[in-house]
Design a protein around this motif. Structure first.
Motif, PDB file in Angstrom:
ATOM      1  N   MET A  74       0.885  -1.169  -0.275  1.00 22.89           N
ATOM      2  CA  MET A  74      -0.060   0.011   0.249  1.00 22.89           C
ATOM      3  C   MET A  74       1.022   1.200  -0.051  1.00 22.89           C
ATOM      4  O   MET A  74       1.732   1.490   0.814  1.00 22.89           O
ATOM      5  CB  MET A  74      -0.884   0.005   1.040  1.00 22.89           C
ATOM      6  CG  MET A  74      -1.903   1.009   1.350  1.00 22.89           C
ATOM      7  SD  MET A  74      -2.822   1.021   2.786  1.00 22.89           S
ATOM      8  CE  MET A  74      -2.903   2.559   3.360  1.00 22.89           C
ATOM      9  N   THR A  75       0.480   2.105  -0.788  1.00 20.34           N
ATOM     10  CA  THR A  75       1.616   3.632  -1.073  1.00 20.34           C
ATOM     11  C   THR A  75       0.372   4.514  -0.144  1.00 20.34           C
ATOM     12  O   THR A  75      -0.558   4.694  -0.563  1.00 20.34           O
ATOM     13  CB  THR A  75       1.731   3.790  -2.357  1.00 20.34           C
ATOM     14  OG1 THR A  75       2.368   2.740  -3.068  1.00 20.34           O
ATOM     15  CG2 THR A  75       2.443   5.187  -2.551  1.00 20.34           C
ATOM     16  N   PRO A  76       1.150   5.219   0.687  1.00 20.76           N
ATOM     17  CA  PRO A  76       0.564   6.154   1.334  1.00 20.76           C
ATOM     18  C   PRO A  76       0.272   7.437   0.198  1.00 20.76           C
ATOM     19  O   PRO A  76       0.917   7.723  -0.708  1.00 20.76           O
ATOM     20  CB  PRO A  76       1.467   6.740   2.458  1.00 20.76           C
ATOM     21  CG  PRO A  76       2.817   6.486   1.922  1.00 20.76           C
ATOM     22  CD  PRO A  76       2.767   5.110   1.043  1.00 20.76           C
ATOM     23  N   SER A  77      -0.982   7.988   0.577  1.00 20.81           N
ATOM     24  CA  SER A  77      -1.441   9.209  -0.310  1.00 20.81           C
ATOM     25  C   SER A  77      -0.558  10.607   0.103  1.00 20.81           C
ATOM     26  O   SER A  77       0.324  10.306   1.086  1.00 20.81           O
ATOM     27  CB  SER A  77      -2.998   9.625  -0.145  1.00 20.81           C
ATOM     28  OG  SER A  77      -2.977  10.132   1.423  1.00 20.81           O
ATOM     29  N   ASN A  78      -0.638  11.562  -0.625  1.00 21.40           N
ATOM     30  CA  ASN A  78      -0.101  12.612  -0.447  1.00 21.40           C
ATOM     31  C   ASN A  78      -0.241  13.104   0.935  1.00 21.40           C
ATOM     32  O   ASN A  78       0.250  13.721   1.484  1.00 21.40           O
ATOM     33  CB  ASN A  78      -0.155  13.668  -1.670  1.00 21.40           C
ATOM     34  CG  ASN A  78       0.697  13.390  -2.789  1.00 21.40           C
ATOM     35  OD1 ASN A  78       1.708  12.422  -2.801  1.00 21.40           O
ATOM     36  ND2 ASN A  78       0.370  13.721  -4.206  1.00 21.40           N
ATOM     37  N   GLU A  79      -1.797  13.242   1.162  1.00 23.62           N
ATOM     38  CA  GLU A  79      -2.356  13.787   2.402  1.00 23.62           C
ATOM     39  C   GLU A  79      -1.740  13.067   3.429  1.00 23.62           C
ATOM     40  O   GLU A  79      -1.176  13.737   4.686  1.00 23.62           O
ATOM     41  CB  GLU A  79      -3.744  13.818   2.384  1.00 23.62           C
ATOM     42  CG  GLU A  79      -4.285  14.431   3.628  1.00 23.62           C
ATOM     43  CD  GLU A  79      -5.655  14.322   3.651  1.00 23.62           C
ATOM     44  OE1 GLU A  79      -6.463  14.810   4.661  1.00 23.62           O
ATOM     45  OE2 GLU A  79      -6.471  13.980   2.653  1.00 23.62           O
ATOM     46  N   THR A  80      -1.310  11.740   3.616  1.00 28.58           N
ATOM     47  CA  THR A  80      -1.018  10.915   4.537  1.00 28.58           C
ATOM     48  C   THR A  80       0.500  11.522   4.899  1.00 28.58           C
ATOM     49  O   THR A  80       0.725  11.269   5.824  1.00 28.58           O
ATOM     50  CB  THR A  80      -1.364   9.414   4.192  1.00 28.58           C
ATOM     51  OG1 THR A  80      -2.584   9.113   4.107  1.00 28.58           O
ATOM     52  CG2 THR A  80      -0.769   8.549   5.334  1.00 28.58           C
ATOM     53  N   ALA A  81       0.981  11.213   3.544  1.00 26.71           N
ATOM     54  CA  ALA A  81       2.576  11.482   3.789  1.00 26.71           C
ATOM     55  C   ALA A  81       2.687  12.943   4.440  1.00 26.71           C
ATOM     56  O   ALA A  81       3.799  12.976   5.298  1.00 26.71           O
ATOM     57  CB  ALA A  81       3.246  11.597   2.506  1.00 26.71           C
ATOM     58  N   HIS A  82       1.961  13.829   4.043  1.00 18.89           N
ATOM     59  CA  HIS A  82       2.072  15.086   4.817  1.00 18.89           C
ATOM     60  C   HIS A  82       1.814  15.030   6.157  1.00 18.89           C
ATOM     61  O   HIS A  82       2.591  15.697   6.932  1.00 18.89           O
ATOM     62  CB  HIS A  82       1.220  16.227   4.027  1.00 18.89           C
ATOM     63  CG  HIS A  82       2.063  16.794   2.706  1.00 18.89           C
ATOM     64  ND1 HIS A  82       3.083  17.774   2.746  1.00 18.89           N
ATOM     65  CD2 HIS A  82       1.623  16.294   1.434  1.00 18.89           C
ATOM     66  CE1 HIS A  82       3.268  17.915   1.411  1.00 18.89           C
ATOM     67  NE2 HIS A  82       2.389  17.393   0.593  1.00 18.89           N
ATOM     68  N   LEU A  83       0.979  14.589   6.547  1.00 18.61           N
ATOM     69  CA  LEU A  83       0.429  14.369   8.187  1.00 18.61           C
ATOM     70  C   LEU A  83       1.771  13.578   8.747  1.00 18.61           C
ATOM     71  O   LEU A  83       1.893  14.228   9.833  1.00 18.61           O
ATOM     72  CB  LEU A  83      -0.925  13.765   8.347  1.00 18.61           C
ATOM     73  CG  LEU A  83      -2.106  14.387   7.703  1.00 18.61           C
ATOM     74  CD1 LEU A  83      -3.200  13.577   7.619  1.00 18.61           C
ATOM     75  CD2 LEU A  83      -2.131  15.690   8.524  1.00 18.61           C
ATOM     76  N   LEU A  84       2.214  12.449   8.072  1.00 19.22           N
ATOM     77  CA  LEU A  84       3.173  11.851   8.801  1.00 19.22           C
ATOM     78  C   LEU A  84       4.413  12.637   8.838  1.00 19.22           C
ATOM     79  O   LEU A  84       5.060  12.963  10.046  1.00 19.22           O
ATOM     80  CB  LEU A  84       3.226  10.683   8.050  1.00 19.22           C
ATOM     81  CG  LEU A  84       4.507   9.737   8.701  1.00 19.22           C
ATOM     82  CD1 LEU A  84       4.464   9.432  10.038  1.00 19.22           C
ATOM     83  CD2 LEU A  84       4.652   8.333   7.981  1.00 19.22           C
ATOM     84  N   ALA A  85       4.903  13.383   7.949  1.00 21.29           N
ATOM     85  CA  ALA A  85       5.854  14.212   7.810  1.00 21.29           C
ATOM     86  C   ALA A  85       5.971  15.363   8.844  1.00 21.29           C
ATOM     87  O   ALA A  85       7.002  15.552   9.532  1.00 21.29           O
ATOM     88  CB  ALA A  85       6.107  14.912   6.549  1.00 21.29           C
ATOM     89  N   GLU A  86       4.556  15.988   8.985  1.00 18.93           N
ATOM     90  CA  GLU A  86       4.310  16.859   9.984  1.00 18.93           C
ATOM     91  C   GLU A  86       4.518  16.370  11.430  1.00 18.93           C
ATOM     92  O   GLU A  86       5.013  17.119  12.409  1.00 18.93           O
ATOM     93  CB  GLU A  86       3.037  17.351   9.662  1.00 18.93           C
ATOM     94  CG  GLU A  86       2.894  18.440   8.635  1.00 18.93           C
ATOM     95  CD  GLU A  86       1.479  19.155   8.566  1.00 18.93           C
ATOM     96  OE1 GLU A  86       0.837  18.926   9.321  1.00 18.93           O
ATOM     97  OE2 GLU A  86       1.300  19.683   7.206  1.00 18.93           O
ATOM     98  N   GLY A  87       4.084  15.135  11.767  1.00 19.40           N
ATOM     99  CA  GLY A  87       4.201  14.587  12.855  1.00 19.40           C
ATOM    100  C   GLY A  87       5.601  14.270  13.284  1.00 19.40           C
ATOM    101  O   GLY A  87       5.991  14.508  14.468  1.00 19.40           O
ATOM    102  N   ILE A  88       6.475  14.085  12.452  1.00 15.64           N
ATOM    103  CA  ILE A  88       8.053  13.464  12.600  1.00 15.64           C
ATOM    104  C   ILE A  88       8.408  14.838  12.881  1.00 15.64           C
ATOM    105  O   ILE A  88       9.264  14.711  13.885  1.00 15.64           O
ATOM    106  CB  ILE A  88       8.422  12.848  11.641  1.00 15.64           C
ATOM    107  CG1 ILE A  88       7.670  11.225  11.290  1.00 15.64           C
ATOM    108  CG2 ILE A  88       9.866  12.942  11.606  1.00 15.64           C
ATOM    109  CD1 ILE A  88       8.239  10.651  10.302  1.00 15.64           C
TER     110      ILE A  88
END
Length: 90
Positions: free
Chosen positions: A1-15
């Motif tokens: 499963m490839t993360p969506s752009n929105e999911t990737a942005h949320l994960l990056a902000e959390g990190i």
């Protein structure tokens, strides 16, 4: 499963909120950051800010695409240019 752009942005902000020290920086990545920092300090304003603060402020530009598998964190030509202009660390 490839993360969506929105999911990737949320994960990056959390990190970013947790702190970039949580990322598994290797020796090569730290050396590249040091070389770029040296070039910036020597008057190379065209070099990006790769300090923790600079990377935290631009996490959506470099980490999110990496997490979404849309790109890479450091363009290869930039790395080669930094190595040729500043040398490598032992």
């Amino acid at each position: 499963m490839t993360p969506s752009n929105e999911t990737a942005h949320l994960l990056a902000e959390g990190i970013a909120k947790l702190g970039l020290s949580r990322l598994p920086w290797g020796r090569a990545q730290n050396q590249l950051r040091d070389r770029i920092g040296f070039l910036r300090a020597a008057g190379g304003d065209e070099w990006p800010d790769r300090t923790d603060a600079g990377l935290t402020n631009t996490v959506a530009q470099w980490l999110a695409p990496f997490l979404a598998r849309d790109g890479i964190a450091a363009p290869w030509p930039l790395q080669k240019d930094a190595e040729s202009k500043s040398g490598t660390f032992a």
